[in-house]
Design an enzyme around this catalytic site. Structure first.
Site, PDB file in Angstrom:
ATOM      1  N   ASN A 164     -19.778  58.991  55.099  1.00 37.15           N
ATOM      2  CA  ASN A 164     -20.936  58.208  54.671  1.00 37.15           C
ATOM      3  C   ASN A 164     -21.977  59.089  53.989  1.00 37.15           C
ATOM      4  OD1 ASN A 164     -20.545  55.443  55.303  1.00 37.15           O
ATOM      5  ND2 ASN A 164     -20.687  55.934  57.477  1.00 37.15           N
TER       6      ASN A 164
ATOM      7  N   ASP B 166     -14.870  50.985  57.089  1.00 36.18           N
ATOM      8  CA  ASP B 166     -14.204  50.096  58.030  1.00 36.18           C
ATOM      9  C   ASP B 166     -15.090  48.949  58.511  1.00 36.18           C
ATOM     10  OD1 ASP B 166     -15.924  51.572  59.629  1.00 36.18           O
ATOM     11  OD2 ASP B 166     -14.600  51.501  61.351  1.00 36.18           O
TER      12      ASP B 166
ATOM     13  N   TYR C 119     -24.761  44.847  57.433  1.00 38.51           N
ATOM     14  CA  TYR C 119     -25.797  45.800  57.034  1.00 38.51           C
ATOM     15  C   TYR C 119     -26.884  45.175  56.168  1.00 38.51           C
ATOM     16  CZ  TYR C 119     -23.403  49.875  58.931  1.00 38.51           C
ATOM     17  OH  TYR C 119     -22.836  50.806  59.780  1.00 38.51           O
TER      18      TYR C 119
END
Length: 445
Positions: free
Chosen positions: A148, A171, A268
């Site tokens: 990330n 994922d 998110y």
């Protein structure tokens, strides 16, 4: 008989590494290995995981040669796949990524907002270094990058390594689909055929079908409108939701869904659509990094040390997780030409018709020995297009700031983030981040 593969896991000291090893072992019939290597620049941390994994491999798949090393040449020579999940700066720097923005009343999160930008500035050189090791010692290999923040890393590799065999993955959609499968009574998230578009950690589903072509969205939407992606009862089969912070994130999808009930949101999106609410419910002294260090990291390392001390993994609690399943499935598709349909982060090139061609978008792709082929998602609505273009500009500015060592462009990136209320706040956060990241960022001018 399937050709046996050689794999190096870059980030061998990660708390996720044992789960990948378990998944690899369990899938020797689909993805057989001849060699498995660990590579990490923190040899002491890696040794904790490697000592336990050596025992697991010896007991369950002794035909696999296992090597753990901190030497790039040894790690990257004669490999077919590099599975990369590094965290430059470790969990302590993640803690600063989260706490510094919160000090200024802004979302503190490892991949979203200023924290994600700070992490991205650290991740770019780390991932590029791994690509260069791979190209030097195993130029035919594929890198499957799980590091990330994936969108910023993907944009950086697009510019700096345009011809490299690297696929950036995440994922989170896999975990969401597993939750959805539990909700609607399917055996597995892989039983859902989906259409999805966006950026990493910033996307929407427009279609979910079962393998027979039946529309699953009406039933899913009815559930999400009430409970988000969380279960309708306290019982659930998703281990991710055992943690309170993740349960809250999955349930918050109810509010993100209400903004556009025509689609299903990535979890998110809560950080961009409801930043004030996120901040109000955050503890600036104990963030997700602290939670991981106090729980997941401590538990995983304790189990590694128990296995190593016992000399057997007969009763280990290690299990393969969604992240491991996804990365092994992707490697198998590339190696054995299975034409899996998977969500990947790739250069747009028209997959989303009304987004820039050079945007690194997350869309379904067909994966084979040829690599990946993005599927066309067509024209997307104005609301999503506007949000994506704003976030895309943030990510491109971050990469430009890194390449040009530009304070101004990094300030512009933070100012443009939907999580930040003003340029004044952006500058205050940036100045604190610059100080905290002196050992990792280029010197900004």
């Amino acid at each position: 008989m399937l050709k046996k593969q050689s794999v190096v896991i870059a980030g061998g000291g990660s708390t996720y590494t044992a789960g990948i090893v378990m998944m690899l072992i369990e899938n020797q019939d689909k993805f057989p290995l001849r060699t498995l290597k660990f590579y990490d620049n923190d040899g002491e941390r890696q040794k904790i995981v490697a000592d336990a994994c050596a025992i697991i491999i010896q007991e369950r798949a002794p035909e696999i040669e296992f090597i753990a090393t901190t030497e790039p040449e040894e790690a990257f020579t004669d490999v077919d796949f590099v599975m990369a999940h590094i965290r430059v700066g470790g969990l302590p720097m993640r803690g600063l990524d989260e706490k510094i923005p919160l000090k200024h009343g802004v979302v503190g999160q490892e991949t979203c907002g200023p924290g994600g930008i700070a992490y991205g500035m650290r991740s770019i050189p780390g991932v590029i270094e791994l690509v260069e090791f791979m190209e030097q010692y195993s130029p035919e290999a594929w890198m499957l990058n799980y590091s990330n923040p994936a969108s910023i890393v993907a944009e950086a590799t697009r510019i700096l390594k345009p011809d490299s065999k690297i696929i950036n993955i995440c994922d989170m959609p896999v975990a969401i689909k597993k939750g959805i499968a539990d909700i609607i009574g399917l055996a597995d998230g892989n039983d859902i055929v989906d259409r999805y578009y966006g950026l990493n950690h910033f996307g929407w589903w427009t279609e979910m079908l079962d393998k027979s072509g039946n529309d699953l969205l009406p039933k899913i939407k009815e559930h999400v409108a009430k409970w988000g992606y969380g279960p309708s009862s306290v019982e659930n089969d998703n281990p991710l939701l055992e943690e309170a912070s993740w349960m809250d994130t999955f349930q918050k999808a109810k509010d993100s869904y209400s903004v556009d009930p025509e689609t299903l949101p990535n979890t998110y999106l809560k950080y961009y659509l409801f930043p004030d609410d996120v901040v109000a419910h955050s503890d600036p002294t104990f963030t997700r990094a602290d939670e991981v260090m106090a729980n997941r990291e401590k538990t995983i390392f304790a189990e590694c040390q128990r296995v190593a001390a016992a000399g057997t993994a007969a009763e280990t609690s290690f299990e393969a997780g969604e992240h491991a399943e996804f990365i092994v499935q992707l490697a198998g598709a590339l190696a054995y030409n299975t034409y899996e349909r998977m969500l990947l982060i790739v250069e747009n090139n028209g997959a989303v018709a009304n987004l820039p061609l050079d945007a690194m978008v997350e869309v379904p792709c067909l994966v084979s020995k040829r690599g990946y082929e993005p599927l066309a998602m067509g024209i997307i609505p104005q609301f999503q297009k506007g949000m994506i273009e704003q976030q895309l500009a943030v990510e491109k500015l971050v990469v430009q700031a890194y390449l040009e060592q530009s304070y101004q462009k990094l300030l512009q990136a933070i100012t443009l983030s939907k999580t930040v209320p003003s340029a004044t706040v952006a500058k205050a956060i940036l100045d604190d981040l610059v100080e905290a990241n002196q050992a990792y960022w280029p010197v900004l001018k």
